[in-house]
Design a protein around this motif. Structure first.
Motif, PDB file in Angstrom:
ATOM      1  N   ILE A   1       0.842  -1.199   0.000  1.00  0.00           N
ATOM      2  CA  ILE A   1       0.000   0.000   0.000  1.00  0.00           C
ATOM      3  C   ILE A   1       0.877   1.248   0.000  1.00  0.00           C
ATOM      4  CG2 ILE A   1      -1.578   1.385   1.434  1.00  0.00           C
ATOM      5  CD1 ILE A   1      -2.910  -1.305   2.249  1.00  0.00           C
ATOM      6  N   GLY A   2       1.935   1.238   0.796  1.00  0.00           N
ATOM      7  CA  GLY A   2       2.849   2.375   0.837  1.00  0.00           C
ATOM      8  C   GLY A   2       3.472   2.648  -0.515  1.00  0.00           C
ATOM      9  N   HIS A   3       3.954   1.585  -1.158  1.00  0.00           N
ATOM     10  CA  HIS A   3       4.599   1.754  -2.464  1.00  0.00           C
ATOM     11  C   HIS A   3       3.646   2.326  -3.507  1.00  0.00           C
ATOM     12  CE1 HIS A   3       8.525   0.072  -1.764  1.00  0.00           C
ATOM     13  NE2 HIS A   3       8.028  -1.031  -1.238  1.00  0.00           N
ATOM     14  N   MET A   4       2.400   1.863  -3.476  1.00  0.00           N
ATOM     15  CA  MET A   4       1.461   2.222  -4.540  1.00  0.00           C
ATOM     16  C   MET A   4       0.691   3.519  -4.267  1.00  0.00           C
ATOM     17  SD  MET A   4       1.933  -0.027  -6.857  1.00  0.00           S
ATOM     18  CE  MET A   4       0.519   0.289  -7.928  1.00  0.00           C
ATOM     19  N   THR A   5       0.340   3.766  -3.000  1.00  0.00           N
ATOM     20  CA  THR A   5      -0.556   4.893  -2.715  1.00  0.00           C
ATOM     21  C   THR A   5      -0.052   5.819  -1.607  1.00  0.00           C
ATOM     22  OG1 THR A   5      -1.887   3.586  -1.161  1.00  0.00           O
ATOM     23  CG2 THR A   5      -2.551   3.529  -3.458  1.00  0.00           C
ATOM     24  N   GLY A   6       1.108   5.501  -0.997  1.00  0.00           N
ATOM     25  CA  GLY A   6       1.698   6.392  -0.008  1.00  0.00           C
ATOM     26  C   GLY A   6       1.240   6.124   1.414  1.00  0.00           C
ATOM     27  N   PRO A   7       1.971   6.676   2.395  1.00  0.00           N
ATOM     28  CA  PRO A   7       1.681   6.391   3.803  1.00  0.00           C
ATOM     29  C   PRO A   7       0.401   7.017   4.332  1.00  0.00           C
ATOM     30  CG  PRO A   7       3.402   8.040   3.631  1.00  0.00           C
ATOM     31  CD  PRO A   7       3.139   7.557   2.229  1.00  0.00           C
ATOM     32  N   HIS A   8      -0.146   7.986   3.621  1.00  0.00           N
ATOM     33  CA  HIS A   8      -1.368   8.657   4.082  1.00  0.00           C
ATOM     34  C   HIS A   8      -2.597   8.174   3.317  1.00  0.00           C
ATOM     35  CE1 HIS A   8       1.351  11.165   6.335  1.00  0.00           C
ATOM     36  NE2 HIS A   8       1.954  11.528   5.229  1.00  0.00           N
ATOM     37  N   SER A   9      -2.452   7.050   2.631  1.00  0.00           N
ATOM     38  CA  SER A   9      -3.545   6.483   1.843  1.00  0.00           C
ATOM     39  C   SER A   9      -4.712   6.073   2.737  1.00  0.00           C
ATOM     40  CB  SER A   9      -3.028   5.257   1.085  1.00  0.00           C
ATOM     41  OG  SER A   9      -4.099   4.467   0.609  1.00  0.00           O
ATOM     42  N   PRO A  10      -5.957   6.212   2.257  1.00  0.00           N
ATOM     43  CA  PRO A  10      -7.119   5.727   3.019  1.00  0.00           C
ATOM     44  C   PRO A  10      -7.120   4.206   3.175  1.00  0.00           C
ATOM     45  CG  PRO A  10      -7.771   6.484   0.821  1.00  0.00           C
ATOM     46  CD  PRO A  10      -6.356   6.917   1.017  1.00  0.00           C
ATOM     47  N   LEU A  11      -6.246   3.518   2.443  1.00  0.00           N
ATOM     48  CA  LEU A  11      -6.142   2.060   2.560  1.00  0.00           C
ATOM     49  C   LEU A  11      -5.334   1.630   3.785  1.00  0.00           C
ATOM     50  CD1 LEU A  11      -5.337   1.253  -1.181  1.00  0.00           C
ATOM     51  CD2 LEU A  11      -7.535   0.934  -0.034  1.00  0.00           C
ATOM     52  N   VAL A  12      -4.557   2.546   4.352  1.00  0.00           N
ATOM     53  CA  VAL A  12      -3.679   2.195   5.480  1.00  0.00           C
ATOM     54  C   VAL A  12      -4.494   1.817   6.716  1.00  0.00           C
ATOM     55  CG1 VAL A  12      -1.973   3.092   7.118  1.00  0.00           C
ATOM     56  CG2 VAL A  12      -1.690   3.517   4.666  1.00  0.00           C
TER      57      VAL A  12
ATOM     58  N   HIS B   1      11.319  -2.638   8.262  1.00  0.00           N
ATOM     59  CA  HIS B   1      11.726  -1.277   7.911  1.00  0.00           C
ATOM     60  C   HIS B   1      10.499  -0.392   7.984  1.00  0.00           C
ATOM     61  CE1 HIS B   1       9.693  -1.956   4.112  1.00  0.00           C
ATOM     62  NE2 HIS B   1      10.418  -3.058   3.944  1.00  0.00           N
ATOM     63  N   GLY B   2      10.702   0.907   7.899  1.00  0.00           N
ATOM     64  CA  GLY B   2       9.591   1.845   7.918  1.00  0.00           C
ATOM     65  C   GLY B   2       9.228   2.302   6.520  1.00  0.00           C
ATOM     66  N   MET B   3       8.720   3.518   6.424  1.00  0.00           N
ATOM     67  CA  MET B   3       8.224   4.042   5.154  1.00  0.00           C
ATOM     68  C   MET B   3       8.485   5.541   5.084  1.00  0.00           C
ATOM     69  SD  MET B   3       4.250   3.858   3.835  1.00  0.00           S
ATOM     70  CE  MET B   3       4.062   2.154   4.350  1.00  0.00           C
ATOM     71  N   SER B   4       8.952   6.003   3.942  1.00  0.00           N
ATOM     72  CA  SER B   4       9.198   7.435   3.782  1.00  0.00           C
ATOM     73  C   SER B   4       7.886   8.165   3.529  1.00  0.00           C
ATOM     74  CB  SER B   4      10.150   7.680   2.614  1.00  0.00           C
ATOM     75  OG  SER B   4       9.484   7.433   1.385  1.00  0.00           O
ATOM     76  N   GLU B   5       7.958   9.479   3.475  1.00  0.00           N
ATOM     77  CA  GLU B   5       6.761  10.291   3.218  1.00  0.00           C
ATOM     78  C   GLU B   5       6.188  10.029   1.838  1.00  0.00           C
ATOM     79  OE1 GLU B   5       4.715  12.582   4.976  1.00  0.00           O
ATOM     80  OE2 GLU B   5       5.642  11.371   6.526  1.00  0.00           O
ATOM     81  N   THR B   6       7.004   9.479   0.939  1.00  0.00           N
ATOM     82  CA  THR B   6       6.517   9.170  -0.403  1.00  0.00           C
ATOM     83  C   THR B   6       6.087   7.708  -0.527  1.00  0.00           C
ATOM     84  OG1 THR B   6       8.774   8.717  -1.164  1.00  0.00           O
ATOM     85  CG2 THR B   6       7.944  10.948  -1.478  1.00  0.00           C
ATOM     86  N   GLY B   7       6.204   6.937   0.578  1.00  0.00           N
ATOM     87  CA  GLY B   7       5.756   5.555   0.564  1.00  0.00           C
ATOM     88  C   GLY B   7       6.804   4.548   0.161  1.00  0.00           C
ATOM     89  N   SER B   8       8.051   5.001   0.039  1.00  0.00           N
ATOM     90  CA  SER B   8       9.115   4.075  -0.361  1.00  0.00           C
ATOM     91  C   SER B   8       9.983   3.728   0.852  1.00  0.00           C
ATOM     92  CB  SER B   8       9.971   4.694  -1.471  1.00  0.00           C
ATOM     93  OG  SER B   8      10.649   5.841  -0.984  1.00  0.00           O
ATOM     94  N   HIS B   9      11.014   2.935   0.621  1.00  0.00           N
ATOM     95  CA  HIS B   9      11.984   2.633   1.669  1.00  0.00           C
ATOM     96  C   HIS B   9      13.283   2.185   1.016  1.00  0.00           C
ATOM     97  CE1 HIS B   9      11.371  -1.745   1.141  1.00  0.00           C
ATOM     98  NE2 HIS B   9      10.108  -1.404   0.911  1.00  0.00           N
ATOM     99  N   GLY B  10      14.351   2.168   1.803  1.00  0.00           N
ATOM    100  CA  GLY B  10      15.679   1.854   1.285  1.00  0.00           C
ATOM    101  C   GLY B  10      16.710   2.845   1.794  1.00  0.00           C
ATOM    102  N   GLY B  11      16.242   4.056   2.088  1.00  0.00           N
ATOM    103  CA  GLY B  11      17.131   5.117   2.528  1.00  0.00           C
ATOM    104  C   GLY B  11      17.185   5.267   4.033  1.00  0.00           C
ATOM    105  N   SER B  12      17.494   6.469   4.492  1.00  0.00           N
ATOM    106  CA  SER B  12      17.730   6.686   5.916  1.00  0.00           C
ATOM    107  C   SER B  12      16.889   7.811   6.513  1.00  0.00           C
ATOM    108  CB  SER B  12      19.217   6.988   6.157  1.00  0.00           C
ATOM    109  OG  SER B  12      19.622   8.106   5.378  1.00  0.00           O
ATOM    110  N   SER B  13      15.748   8.132   5.883  1.00  0.00           N
ATOM    111  CA  SER B  13      14.870   9.138   6.480  1.00  0.00           C
ATOM    112  C   SER B  13      14.289   8.601   7.779  1.00  0.00           C
ATOM    113  CB  SER B  13      13.743   9.507   5.506  1.00  0.00           C
ATOM    114  OG  SER B  13      12.805   8.449   5.407  1.00  0.00           O
ATOM    115  N   GLU B  14      13.792   9.505   8.609  1.00  0.00           N
ATOM    116  CA  GLU B  14      13.288   9.105   9.926  1.00  0.00           C
ATOM    117  C   GLU B  14      12.178   8.067   9.805  1.00  0.00           C
ATOM    118  OE1 GLU B  14      11.405  11.210  13.913  1.00  0.00           O
ATOM    119  OE2 GLU B  14      12.759  12.345  12.624  1.00  0.00           O
ATOM    120  N   GLY B  15      11.279   8.266   8.850  1.00  0.00           N
ATOM    121  CA  GLY B  15      10.183   7.322   8.672  1.00  0.00           C
ATOM    122  C   GLY B  15      10.632   5.949   8.237  1.00  0.00           C
TER     123      GLY B  15
END
Length: 210
Positions: A132-143, A179-193
């Motif tokens: 869901i994060g990858h496709m629609t982001g962390p603020h998606s109504p699907l979360v 792992h967590g999720m960035s504000e754009t719904g991705s992951h791999g990096g080192s942002s707080e999310g």
């Protein structure tokens, strides 16, 4: 996640914010969780075709100690630990547009396996929230609905474990994210999310703590 929140508030758990070291992708994060070592960026390269994990790890130690381990979920675990599980059903994580089938493939085993007495350690790795994060982001109504689904699964597992404790030692239910999720719904990096994930230990053994 009302049931999980209730478990925390009742004092039957220890809860933490865990810090995942980058790269925050699944294979190196599973390696880190199971070995206690910090993964390297070469692990990102082999993330798509994970070789068996040869380093000392919790799964190996459990198997050597005679523990019977069952796994359902992300098939990265099966690649990392190919001969460690007495039963397993791996689900590929690459169909990121799928929010339900990947999780239903894990949950369909639950009612049956929770009734059984032939295992010591059950590992479940769900994928829907990540997708869901990858496709629609962390603020998606699907979360929200997905978190409620996960909460109900935790409730089912926890109630089942508690019902079996009359004749056994207290069980331990561990809830975490690799792992967590960035504000754009991705992951791999080192942002707080991406690097901050929940880590929750639930057990009736904690009830008497002061």
């Amino acid at each position: 996640m009302p049931y999980t929140t209730q478990a925390v508030e009742k004092g039957t758990s220890y809860s933490f914010i865990a810090e995942a070291k980058p790269p925050t992708v699944t294979m190196p994060r599973i390696k880190a969780l199971m070995t206690g070592s910090i993964p390297g960026f070469i692990d990102v390269v082999v993330n798509l075709n994970s070789p068996a994990l040869l380093d000392d790890n919790l799964i190996w130690q459990a198997k050597v100690a005679g523990k019977r381990i069952i796994f359902y979920g992300d098939d990265t675990w099966v690649k990392l630990f190919p001969k460690h599980f007495v039963e397993y059903d791996g689900t590929t994580s690459f169909f990121v547009s799928d929010f339900t089938e990947v999780d239903d493939n894990v949950t369909r085993h639950l009612d049956r396996v929770l009734k059984r007495e032939d295992w010591d350690l059950l590992i479940l790795h769900y994928l829907g929230l990540d997708h869901i994060g990858h496709m629609t982001g962390p603020h998606s109504p699907l979360v929200g609905p997905k978190l409620r689904e996960m909460d109900n699964i935790l409730k089912k597992i926890h109630i089942s474990l508690l019902s079996k404790e009359e004749a056994s030692l207290p069980n331990l239910l561990v809830v975490c994210g690799d792992h967590g999720m960035s504000e754009t719904g991705s992951h791999g990096g080192s942002s707080e999310g991406e690097v901050h994930t929940p880590l929750l230990f639930i057990s009736s053994a904690f009830e008497k703590r002061s």
